[in-house]
Design an enzyme around this catalytic site. Sequence first.
Site, short mmCIF file in Angstrom:
data_model
loop_
_atom_site.label_atom_id
_atom_site.label_comp_id
_atom_site.label_asym_id
_atom_site.label_seq_id
_atom_site.Cartn_x
_atom_site.Cartn_y
_atom_site.Cartn_z
CE LYS A 1 -1.78 2.96 2.64
NZ LYS A 1 -1.70 4.15 1.77
N GLY B 1 7.29 5.13 7.72
CA GLY B 1 6.48 6.34 7.75
C GLY B 1 6.70 7.09 9.04
CB SER B 2 4.75 9.78 10.58
OG SER B 2 3.50 9.15 10.78
N GLY C 1 3.46 4.82 13.11
CA GLY C 1 4.21 3.67 13.61
C GLY C 1 3.70 3.20 14.97
CD GLU D 1 13.88 1.08 8.92
OE1 GLU D 1 14.36 2.20 9.20
OE2 GLU D 1 14.50 0.03 9.12
CB CYS E 1 13.72 9.19 7.32
SG CYS E 1 14.66 8.09 6.24
CD GLU F 1 10.81 13.19 10.47
OE1 GLU F 1 9.66 12.82 10.72
OE2 GLU F 1 11.63 12.51 9.82
P1 NAD Z 1 2.65 8.56 7.33
O1 NAD Z 1 2.88 7.81 8.60
O2 NAD Z 1 1.66 9.64 7.33
O3 NAD Z 1 2.18 7.54 6.18
C1 NAD Z 1 2.98 6.44 5.80
C2 NAD Z 1 2.10 5.39 5.15
O4 NAD Z 1 1.23 4.85 6.16
C3 NAD Z 1 1.17 5.91 4.06
O5 NAD Z 1 1.07 4.95 3.04
C4 NAD Z 1 -0.15 6.07 4.79
O6 NAD Z 1 -1.28 6.04 3.94
C5 NAD Z 1 -0.09 4.85 5.71
N1 NAD Z 1 -0.98 4.87 6.87
C6 NAD Z 1 -1.36 5.92 7.62
N2 NAD Z 1 -2.23 5.51 8.59
C7 NAD Z 1 -2.36 4.17 8.46
C8 NAD Z 1 -3.11 3.17 9.14
N3 NAD Z 1 -3.91 3.46 10.17
N4 NAD Z 1 -3.03 1.89 8.73
C9 NAD Z 1 -2.20 1.56 7.68
N5 NAD Z 1 -1.51 2.46 6.97
C10 NAD Z 1 -1.57 3.76 7.36
O7 NAD Z 1 4.09 9.06 6.84
P2 NAD Z 1 4.42 9.95 5.56
O8 NAD Z 1 4.03 11.34 5.87
O9 NAD Z 1 3.89 9.31 4.32
O10 NAD Z 1 6.02 9.81 5.49
C11 NAD Z 1 6.89 10.66 6.14
C12 NAD Z 1 7.49 9.99 7.35
O11 NAD Z 1 8.15 8.78 6.95
C13 NAD Z 1 8.56 10.83 8.01
O12 NAD Z 1 8.40 10.79 9.41
C14 NAD Z 1 9.86 10.15 7.59
O13 NAD Z 1 10.94 10.38 8.47
C15 NAD Z 1 9.44 8.71 7.56
N6 NAD Z 1 10.36 7.91 6.74
C16 NAD Z 1 11.23 7.06 7.38
C17 NAD Z 1 12.15 6.32 6.63
C18 NAD Z 1 13.12 5.37 7.30
O14 NAD Z 1 13.75 4.57 6.61
N7 NAD Z 1 13.28 5.42 8.61
C19 NAD Z 1 12.16 6.43 5.24
C20 NAD Z 1 11.27 7.30 4.61
C21 NAD Z 1 10.37 8.04 5.39
#
Ligand code: NAD
Length: 494
Positions: A191, A244-245, A249, A266, A300, A397
């Site tokens: 997804k 993601g965030s 997480g 991550e 990130c 962040e």
């Molecule tokens: P986000 O957490 O808003 O979304 C990430 C993904 O999760 C999206 O596909 C979103 O639709 C999905 N999601 C959200 N709620 C969910 C739920 N309840 N159930 C299942 N899926 C759900 O993050 P973002 O804004 O897309 O990305 C930015 C963040 O990602 C930043 O904090 C960045 O640091 C982090 N990031 C980390 C790494 C790493 O390797 N550590 C790499 C890239 C990005």
Amino acid sequence: MTATTESLMLPQTFKFTSAEHGAFIDGTETATGGSTIDTLDPATCRVITTIAETDNETVDRAVESAAKAFEGEWGTILPARREELLHRFADLIEENAAELAQYDALEGGKPISHVESVDLPLAVEQFRYYAGWPTKIQGATVPVSTSDTHVYTRRIPLGVVAAITPWNFPLCQAAIKLAPALAAGNTVVLKPSELTSLSSLRLAHLAIEAGLPAGTVNVVTGTGAGTGQALVSHPKVAKISFTGSEATGRHLGAEAGRSLKHISLELGGKNPHIVFADADIAKAAAYAATTAYFYSGQVCFSGSRLMVERAVLDEVLSAVEEHADALVLGHGLDRSSTMGPLSSATHREKVERYLNTVSGTGATVAFGGSRTKESGYFLEPTAIVGPADTDPVVAEEIFGPVLVIQPFDSIEELVPRANSGQYGLTAGVWTSDVRKAHTVARQLQAGTVWVNTYADYNAAAPFGGFKNSGFGKDCGPAGLDKFLDTQTVWMSLA
Ligand code: NAD
């Protein structure tokens, strides 16, 4: 889409972008029962394409398809054949690189030259590296202290993996999850972020073209709260692989706890990038600016917290500003652009709210801070000098083109301050003194520490955070291990 944008697109990109997309299930795109979402070009605020908000029933079909492939053709395929197919998948990504790069540049606003030189090679490298593994996944014989007994272990895949990716590296993150999950023998429902879905959908088509059995790679598009939630709570999903965030997480960690699923996280970072006075200052400052403003700081492992030994603070600041001044803000598909917009209107507003917290704290905005163009979510490269460790601009962040710069006076003072944040993803150290480099590197609470370099990444080198940056490494053997379980077999020889 504007006429200029259209003229910069390859014919195949234009065709795929203009088509109506559903979810990718069982080897083909299929209509979903849900609503649709417009994807915007962040450089023009115009609609690029419309994707499906995959409904619960269709998510169920995707997971069932993955479960069937796991129990069937993909689950029983010989390891050498799995290797061949992953190499073929990598070949097709290379052959279609120009097209794939355009989707991430269009939807994410990333300069196309960066996508081509960074994201694409990293994605291919993931498949090449993990393609080497299927014939090398081994159990062990176990020297138990029991007579007449033979004990051995088998390394086995987990089953259906729910792979959830963020918007900032759509293609790369999909590859970072797909390659090890498939090499280990799992099947996947991917997804992507609702902001950047096209390259993931196209990847699923390439998986079929490569010869992977239908159902091995499925893609469901849609929001996190709708499609994503339906996916991670599906009883047949064995593992959640999330990038993601931190907030999402935490939510998914609780979800995995409730349903006892495997999970790896991550998450975000606020990464101390440390420059000692004895470093090669010109090189350190160039890296500081590049890693802070690369992809508008929406990375990130962005070197977003620059900690500089006081004696060279002014020298570093003016060199960073010079690099920032040279950046060319523009459309992702425009080859002259070296920095794009932020991902959305709401994200830019969030970054600006951080900038508004600076006044009255004693810190100063040294340069930048303004919107630059009439259309698009652009924000100038920005630097804030002198904030306290507890100020939100340092502790949190920001995920934008905002570099915070703080002086320090000694190693003793520096290390606890650098470790004071909630995150522990990456750190950088610049010094010509090897002893100082090792002393500081081993004390930093960061999953990756770069010395006299920053942001190097390779499929062979483990990458992942400590503390609130998550757990479960990407890349290397550890990246494969998190998609495997161990079965122990005891045989009586009595
Ligand atoms: P986000 O957490 O808003 O979304 C990430 C993904 O999760 C999206 O596909 C979103 O639709 C999905 N999601 C959200 N709620 C969910 C739920 N309840 N159930 C299942 N899926 C759900 O993050 P973002 O804004 O897309 O990305 C930015 C963040 O990602 C930043 O904090 C960045 O640091 C982090 N990031 C980390 C790494 C790493 O390797 N550590 C790499 C890239 C990005």
